[in-house]
Design an enzyme around this catalytic site. Structure first.
Site, PDB file in Angstrom:
ATOM      1  CG  LEU A  64      95.382  43.233  26.094  1.00 44.31           C
ATOM      2  CD1 LEU A  64      95.466  41.720  26.051  1.00 44.31           C
ATOM      3  CD2 LEU A  64      96.481  43.809  26.979  1.00 44.31           C
ATOM      4  N   PRO A  65      96.245  46.243  22.792  1.00 40.41           N
ATOM      5  CG  PRO A  65      98.294  47.382  22.827  1.00 40.41           C
ATOM      6  CD  PRO A  65      97.507  46.319  23.534  1.00 40.41           C
ATOM      7  CE  LYS A 170      86.683  49.173  16.933  1.00 35.90           C
ATOM      8  NZ  LYS A 170      86.203  50.519  17.212  1.00 35.90           N
TER       9      LYS A 170
HETATM   10  P1  NAD Z   1      96.614  51.494  24.612  1.00 31.66           P
HETATM   11  O1  NAD Z   1      97.857  51.094  23.899  1.00 31.66           O
HETATM   12  O2  NAD Z   1      96.494  52.874  25.170  1.00 31.66           O
HETATM   13  O3  NAD Z   1      96.314  50.472  25.828  1.00 31.66           O
HETATM   14  C1  NAD Z   1      96.593  49.094  25.776  1.00 31.66           C
HETATM   15  C2  NAD Z   1      97.326  48.702  27.047  1.00 31.66           C
HETATM   16  O4  NAD Z   1      97.629  47.298  26.991  1.00 31.66           O
HETATM   17  C3  NAD Z   1      98.667  49.433  27.231  1.00 31.66           C
HETATM   18  O5  NAD Z   1      98.682  50.102  28.482  1.00 31.66           O
HETATM   19  C4  NAD Z   1      99.696  48.296  27.149  1.00 31.66           C
HETATM   20  O6  NAD Z   1     100.821  48.514  27.989  1.00 31.66           O
HETATM   21  C5  NAD Z   1      98.882  47.113  27.620  1.00 31.66           C
HETATM   22  N1  NAD Z   1      99.435  45.805  27.217  1.00 31.66           N
HETATM   23  C6  NAD Z   1      99.987  45.421  26.036  1.00 31.66           C
HETATM   24  N2  NAD Z   1     100.334  44.116  26.075  1.00 31.66           N
HETATM   25  C7  NAD Z   1     100.001  43.658  27.303  1.00 31.66           C
HETATM   26  C8  NAD Z   1     100.084  42.391  27.940  1.00 31.66           C
HETATM   27  N3  NAD Z   1     100.593  41.319  27.317  1.00 31.66           N
HETATM   28  N4  NAD Z   1      99.630  42.296  29.216  1.00 31.66           N
HETATM   29  C9  NAD Z   1      99.115  43.364  29.863  1.00 31.66           C
HETATM   30  N5  NAD Z   1      99.003  44.590  29.291  1.00 31.66           N
HETATM   31  C10 NAD Z   1      99.432  44.739  28.050  1.00 31.66           C
HETATM   32  O7  NAD Z   1      95.416  51.210  23.596  1.00 31.66           O
HETATM   33  P2  NAD Z   1      93.871  51.685  23.729  1.00 31.66           P
HETATM   34  O8  NAD Z   1      93.688  52.972  22.980  1.00 31.66           O
HETATM   35  O9  NAD Z   1      93.423  51.557  25.130  1.00 31.66           O
HETATM   36  O10 NAD Z   1      93.186  50.559  22.815  1.00 31.66           O
HETATM   37  C11 NAD Z   1      92.965  49.235  23.282  1.00 31.66           C
HETATM   38  C12 NAD Z   1      92.140  48.499  22.245  1.00 31.66           C
HETATM   39  O11 NAD Z   1      90.874  49.158  22.070  1.00 31.66           O
HETATM   40  C13 NAD Z   1      92.790  48.462  20.849  1.00 31.66           C
HETATM   41  O12 NAD Z   1      92.565  47.214  20.252  1.00 31.66           O
HETATM   42  C14 NAD Z   1      92.071  49.557  20.093  1.00 31.66           C
HETATM   43  O13 NAD Z   1      92.066  49.315  18.699  1.00 31.66           O
HETATM   44  C15 NAD Z   1      90.686  49.506  20.718  1.00 31.66           C
HETATM   45  N6  NAD Z   1      89.926  50.767  20.701  1.00 31.66           N
HETATM   46  C16 NAD Z   1      90.492  51.937  21.069  1.00 31.66           C
HETATM   47  C17 NAD Z   1      89.740  53.122  21.020  1.00 31.66           C
HETATM   48  C18 NAD Z   1      90.332  54.458  21.393  1.00 31.66           C
HETATM   49  O14 NAD Z   1      89.682  55.491  21.136  1.00 31.66           O
HETATM   50  N7  NAD Z   1      91.515  54.518  21.981  1.00 31.66           N
HETATM   51  C19 NAD Z   1      88.408  53.092  20.618  1.00 31.66           C
HETATM   52  C20 NAD Z   1      87.835  51.860  20.283  1.00 31.66           C
HETATM   53  C21 NAD Z   1      88.600  50.701  20.324  1.00 31.66           C
END
Ligand code: NAD
Length: 300
Positions: A64-65, A170
């Protein structure tokens, strides 16, 4: 195994796909129907809530975000803790505040479940290749139980310490990565001002003391690295808003610990400003576009 997967966004989708490839059944939930639909096309079974995804699962993964989303998804109505079975393990792979991980772990324990934090590094390409670095916080027995599932998504699974310490590792890593993206952007803007070719500068830096993972894989200048977000109009990748969040987590941890920090808050504010100028959902390497020089007639 039957794995409940909550959050099938940018990272969650390829990670869930790798669990499917390794023969697991994945039952997913996302609050955004399009995100769940995209995962369903890959073979993820749809659940109507986080509780439903967790119900009957051998293990639950969340991606999740940020901290409030994790609290809502676990502790809120129809959340993971309403559905998860007695003694089952929850693995939160989001990047969040370590103290929130501890709070959610405590709530899980109160309901007879277990929790580890397992944030990831490497971005979308490594999520797709199942070569993420995964840093885990939790009790040794829980980490060992999670390890085979984590190994389906990542190449390096490192147990850092008790619950919350995966998040600590992290946010320390992302402090460095976020600052590097700003520093690289500043350096390339200066070189361009002098008319130095960015390709030649990249070659020089790659062989010099300024070489970084960020420049090698997420080069902020378009056209320098074919697979970098910059070469596809900064499609994430890792959104500016998420990197600003991670630097904020590092800054607030430093504040609590009374550690002086100068460079991380500066980088965070540059990213925040880029976000307030409409670049928040672009890859964070877009900071290079934001750091344009002013007109030649501006006084110096
Ligand atoms: P994203 O926003 O694309 O995906 C997160 C998903 O969670 C979204 O689809 C959103 O609708 C869903 N969501 C939010 N609240 C929710 C809830 N209560 N129940 C169900 N679903 C819910 O973000 P992401 O890029 O996939 O990143 C996710 C995590 O990973 C973040 O914490 C980010 O910092 C970390 N991260 C991301 C990357 C990257 O390159 N994108 C790399 C390393 C770490």
């Amino acid at each position: 195994m039957r794995i409940g997967f909550v959050g099938t966004g940018t990272m969650g989708r390829p990670m869930a796909a790798n669990l499917l490839k390794k023969g697991h059944t994945v039952v997913g939930f996302d609050v955004v129907p399009a995100a769940l639909e995209a995962a369903a096309k890959l073979g993820v079974e749809r659940a109507g809530s986080a509780a439903e995804a967790a119900k009957g699962a051998d293990l639950v993964v969340t991606m999740l975000p940020s901290s409030p989303h994790v609290e809502a998804a676990y502790l809120g109505a129809r959340g993971v803790l309403e559905g998860v079975g007695q003694g089952r393990l929850c693995v939160d792979m989001s990047t969040i505040d370590p103290s929130v991980s501890r709070r959610v772990a405590e709530a899980a324990r109160a309901r007879g479940a277990r929790f580890v934090d397992a944030p990831v590094s490497g971005g979308v390409p490594r999520a797709e290749e199942a070569t993420l670095a995964i840093m885990v916080g939790g009790e040794a027995r829980d980490v060992e139980e999670a390890r085979p599932v984590l190994a389906c998504m990542g190449a390096n699974v490192i147990h850092v310490g008790p619950v919350g310490s995966g998040e600590v590792a992290k946010i320390c890593n992302n402090l460095i990565a976020g600052v590097a993206a700003v520093a690289i952007s500043e350096a390339f803007r200066i070189a361009e001002g002098f008319g130095v070719d960015p390709g030649t500068l990249t070659e020089v830096i790659a062989k010099s003391s300024g070489a970084t993972f960020i420049m090698e894989h997420m080069h902020p200048v378009p056209g320098q690295v074919a697979k970098a977000p910059a070469s596809r109009d900064y499609a994430p990748g890792f959104m500016t808003d998420l990197m600003a969040k991670d630097l904020g987590l590092a800054v607030s941890a430093a504040r609590d610990l009374r550690v002086p920090v100068f460079v991380a808050p500066a980088a965070q504010q540059v990213l925040r400003l880029a976000s307030s100028h409409g670049l928040g959902r672009k890859d964070f390497s877009v900071v290079y576009q934001f750091l344009k020089p002013s007109g030649k007639d501006a006084p110096v």
